[in-house]
Enzyme design. Sequence first.
Site, PDB file in Angstrom:
ATOM      1  N   LYS A   1       0.845  -1.201   0.000  1.00  0.00           N
ATOM      2  CA  LYS A   1       0.000   0.000   0.000  1.00  0.00           C
ATOM      3  C   LYS A   1       0.877   1.246   0.000  1.00  0.00           C
ATOM      4  CE  LYS A   1      -3.877   2.072   2.577  1.00  0.00           C
ATOM      5  NZ  LYS A   1      -4.798   1.883   3.721  1.00  0.00           N
TER       6      LYS A   1
ATOM      7  N   SER B   1      -9.616   2.301   2.659  1.00  0.00           N
ATOM      8  CA  SER B   1      -8.634   3.025   1.902  1.00  0.00           C
ATOM      9  C   SER B   1      -7.613   2.132   1.201  1.00  0.00           C
ATOM     10  CB  SER B   1      -7.887   3.996   2.828  1.00  0.00           C
ATOM     11  OG  SER B   1      -7.071   3.301   3.754  1.00  0.00           O
TER      12      SER B   1
ATOM     13  N   SER C   1     -10.277   0.196   6.789  1.00  0.00           N
ATOM     14  CA  SER C   1      -9.522   0.267   5.532  1.00  0.00           C
ATOM     15  C   SER C   1      -9.008  -1.051   4.979  1.00  0.00           C
ATOM     16  CB  SER C   1      -8.346   1.242   5.686  1.00  0.00           C
ATOM     17  OG  SER C   1      -8.804   2.571   5.662  1.00  0.00           O
TER      18      SER C   1
END
Lengths: 424, 424
Positions: free
Chosen positions: B77, B147, B171
Site C-alpha cells: 500500500k 482506503s 480500511s
Amino acid sequence: MTNNLEQYTASQAVALLKEKKISVESLARSCLQRIAERESSVHAWSFIDPEHILRLAQEMDRAGPRAPLYGLPIGIKDVLLTDDMPTQYNSALYENFHPHIDASCVSLLRQAGALIFGKTETAEFASSGNLAPTRNPHDFLYTPGGSSSGSAAAVADCHVPLTIGTQTGGSMIRPASFCGVFAFKPTWGIVNPEGAKIFSPSMDTLGWFGRSVDDLVLLNNVLDPQAETMPVVSRSSARIAICKSPVWSHAEAPTKQALEQCAHQLKQDGASIIDLVLPEEFNVLAEVQKLIMLSEGRASFLAQYREDKSKLHPNICAQVENSAGYTRKQLREAYDIAAHCRSLFDAIAADFDAVLTPSTPGPAPLYTQGSGSMIFNGMWSLLHTPCVNIPVIRQAGELPLGLTVTGARFSDRHTLAAAHAIVQ
Amino acid sequence: MTNNLEQYTASQAVALLKEKKISVESLARSCLQRIAERESSVHAWSFIDPEHILRLAQEMDRAGPRAPLYGLPIGIKDVLLTDDMPTQYNSALYENFHPHIDASCVSLLRQAGALIFGKTETAEFASSGNLAPTRNPHDFLYTPGGSSSGSAAAVADCHVPLTIGTQTGGSMIRPASFCGVFAFKPTWGIVNPEGAKIFSPSMDTLGWFGRSVDDLVLLNNVLDPQAETMPVVSRSSARIAICKSPVWSHAEAPTKQALEQCAHQLKQDGASIIDLVLPEEFNVLAEVQKLIMLSEGRASFLAQYREDKSKLHPNICAQVENSAGYTRKQLREAYDIAAHCRSLFDAIAADFDAVLTPSTPGPAPLYTQGSGSMIFNGMWSLLHTPCVNIPVIRQAGELPLGLTVTGARFSDRHTLAAAHAIVQ
C-alpha cells in the site's frame, strides 16, 4: 568575535533574531565555536556539518525573519529522520544511513523557521542497548543520563538553545535532571512521532530540552496543534500536590531534600501544599511500564534482529527473544491496568494545579555505572501525562538535580504554567 | 506462455517456488501480464516497474530458494515507505517522493525472500481525502472500498497473490468484503507500523490481503514475532458467537442473509451457535472510534497542512482545523471508554472460538458514491481485536460480500484457525 551568543536562551535568541539585532549566521557561529571547544569532551553530537549549517544560516539571513523559530539552532536526537543528515540510531546496522526524509516534527520545525543544527547522541535505538558516548558537561566522569543523552548535554553545555528528544521510560526527564536543564514530555499523542524509531508505540513520546520554561513553551506553541493562550498559575495561590510516588524508597537524600525544600518555599510563598498518596493500584505501575515497553520492543526490533542480530546489543536481542518470558495475557492485563490508572490519575490531578514528584533517585551516577535509573519516570510515561523537569538550585560543585511537574493527560499548557510558577 | 501462474494462491506459489517447479521470473511475468491486461480498467497500482521486478526476480532465481516467502510477489500500500520505489500517499504533496528507506514490514518481507512488486493505490494518506482511482475488479462501475483499495483489488484480480494494507477504521476489512478476498488485521501492536504514514497512532494497524486463510497465516508466520504453532479449531465442535453488533440497523438484506446462512450451515455441521448481544457500553463505540481517529488526525496531518494546505483534501484540512469541535476532554473520555470496552470484550470473547459479525452493510456501492461505509469495522479497530474477512458464497453476477471473524486481543492465531474452520 562571537560575543557568547550561544548563552542566550531560545526565547531570548528568537527575539533578537526577529529584530535583526543578531544574525542567524552569527548565532550559528557562536554555537559552532562552543561545540568546537567542548565536543571532544562532551560528545553530544553524532553528526554535525558546520559548512552545511553556515550555508543554511546565510540563506536564512538573506530571506529574512520568518516566525516563530526563525534562525534558532535546534539539535535533533539521532533516532529521528532528517532529510539533509544521516540517521544512525547509535547502531552498527545504520552507519551512514541516510534516507532523504524528515520526521514530522523536523518538518514542523523547519516550517517554523528553525535551523536544524545536527544530530545528537542517543542510546542505541533510544532503548536499552549501547550507551551514548556523551558525558555530563558538569563533570565528564558522570553520565548525562539516557537515552536522550546528547540532546540534554547539548542544551546544558550551551551548544544550542533547544533540542528534540524522545521518551518511552525516562529518556527525557532523567537526562534533564542529571544535566540541570528544563525538559518537556507532552501528553502522549499530542505530537506526531512519525519518523522516529518506534520502541514502544503505546508510550513513545517526542519532547524537548531548553534552558527555561519559556523555551519549552516556545516549542509547545509550534508543535501542539491546539496550543491555546497560556493559562496563568499564580505561585501565591497555586495548589501543588507533593507526590512521593510508589517508588519513594529509591529516593536518595538529595532528592528527598530537594522535594522538601521546594514544597517548603512554595508554602512560604502562599501556595497550598498537599501530600498526595496514590491509591494502591499505582504500586505495580513501574513493573507494568517495563512489561509493556519490553513486550512492544519485541516487534519494534524484529527487522533489525533478522537483518543481523550480531550488530544488535544483547539487551535488544533479549527483547526480541522475549527472554523475560512475558506472555500476551500479561501484556493485555498490563494495558488494562495502565488504562484504569490513567483515568484514575486524571481524576486525582484535577484537584491540583500540578503534581510535584522526583525526576531521578539522585544526581547522575558515574559514566561507567550506566545512564542511571528511570524508576521515577516510567509511571508517568505509562500514564501519558505531560511532564516538565525543573532543575533545583544546588550548591557550587554539586551535580545538578531536577524535579518533575506533572498533571492530568492533556493539561500540557496548565502544567507548563504551573512549572513556570514553581521555578519563580 | 505464462500458464496463468498468477492464479495460484500465495501458499501454492511458495510451495512451487521452493521446489523450483516454477521460477520466480515466470511467476513475476505471469503477474505482470495479468496487470498489463487489466490495469487500465482496475487502476490498482500507483507505481510498478516491470524491468525492476524482472531484474529482482532473475537475481532471486540465481540465488535460489530462501524461506519462507521466496520469490512471492507482494504489493505494498502506497502509504508505506519502500527503498526502491516512490511513496506518494495519493497526495499532491508527495508526487515522485522517494526517500530511500523501507518500512519495517517491507524489510521483514524482503528478509523472508519476498519480491516487493509495486505500490498499490490508496485513499489520500489512508484517511478521508481523495479516493483511490481503483475500481472493483468484479464490476468497474463499483468501488473496491477504501482506503486499501489497490491492495484489495490487486489480490482479487490476481495481479499478485498477497498485498499489505493498513486499517484505522475499516480500511482493510471493508475493501476485502467488497472485492471478495480474505484479509487479516492483526491485534494492534503485533506488527511494527514504522514507516507507515501515521493517521491515528492508537488504532493504525498493518494487515494483509490474500486468496485463502492459509495465505493469511503464511504472512502471520513471518510478521508476528510470537507466531507459535497454529491451534486447530474443529468446525464440528466450534463455539461461534453471532454478533449483530450495535450498528445492526445499517445491515442490508444481503448481509443479514449471509450472516444467517453462515450461522445455519455451521450449526448443521455441529458447531455451537450463540447469539451475542454486547453490553450497552458498546453502543457508543462507533462514535468513540470516529472521535479518536479524527482527533489524532489533527497532529498527524499538521506538517502537511502547514506545508501547503491547498494540496490537501478539505476533509483532511478539517481534521487539522478540528472542524468537528472535539475537545481534549472528550478525547480523554473516549480513550477511557475504549480501554474499558477492550477489557470487557476480551472477557466476553473468551467463551467462544470466534465472534462472527458483518464486514460491511452490503456489497460495494457505485464508485461515484464513495468507498462505502466503515460502520461495521470501526468498533473492532477501536477494540484492537484481530479481524479476518472471509468472503461468502454469492450467486453468479452478484458482487462479493464478506463476514468478519474476530476474537479477543492477541487471539490472532486462534482467530485465524477459527476462520479456517468457518470457511471449510
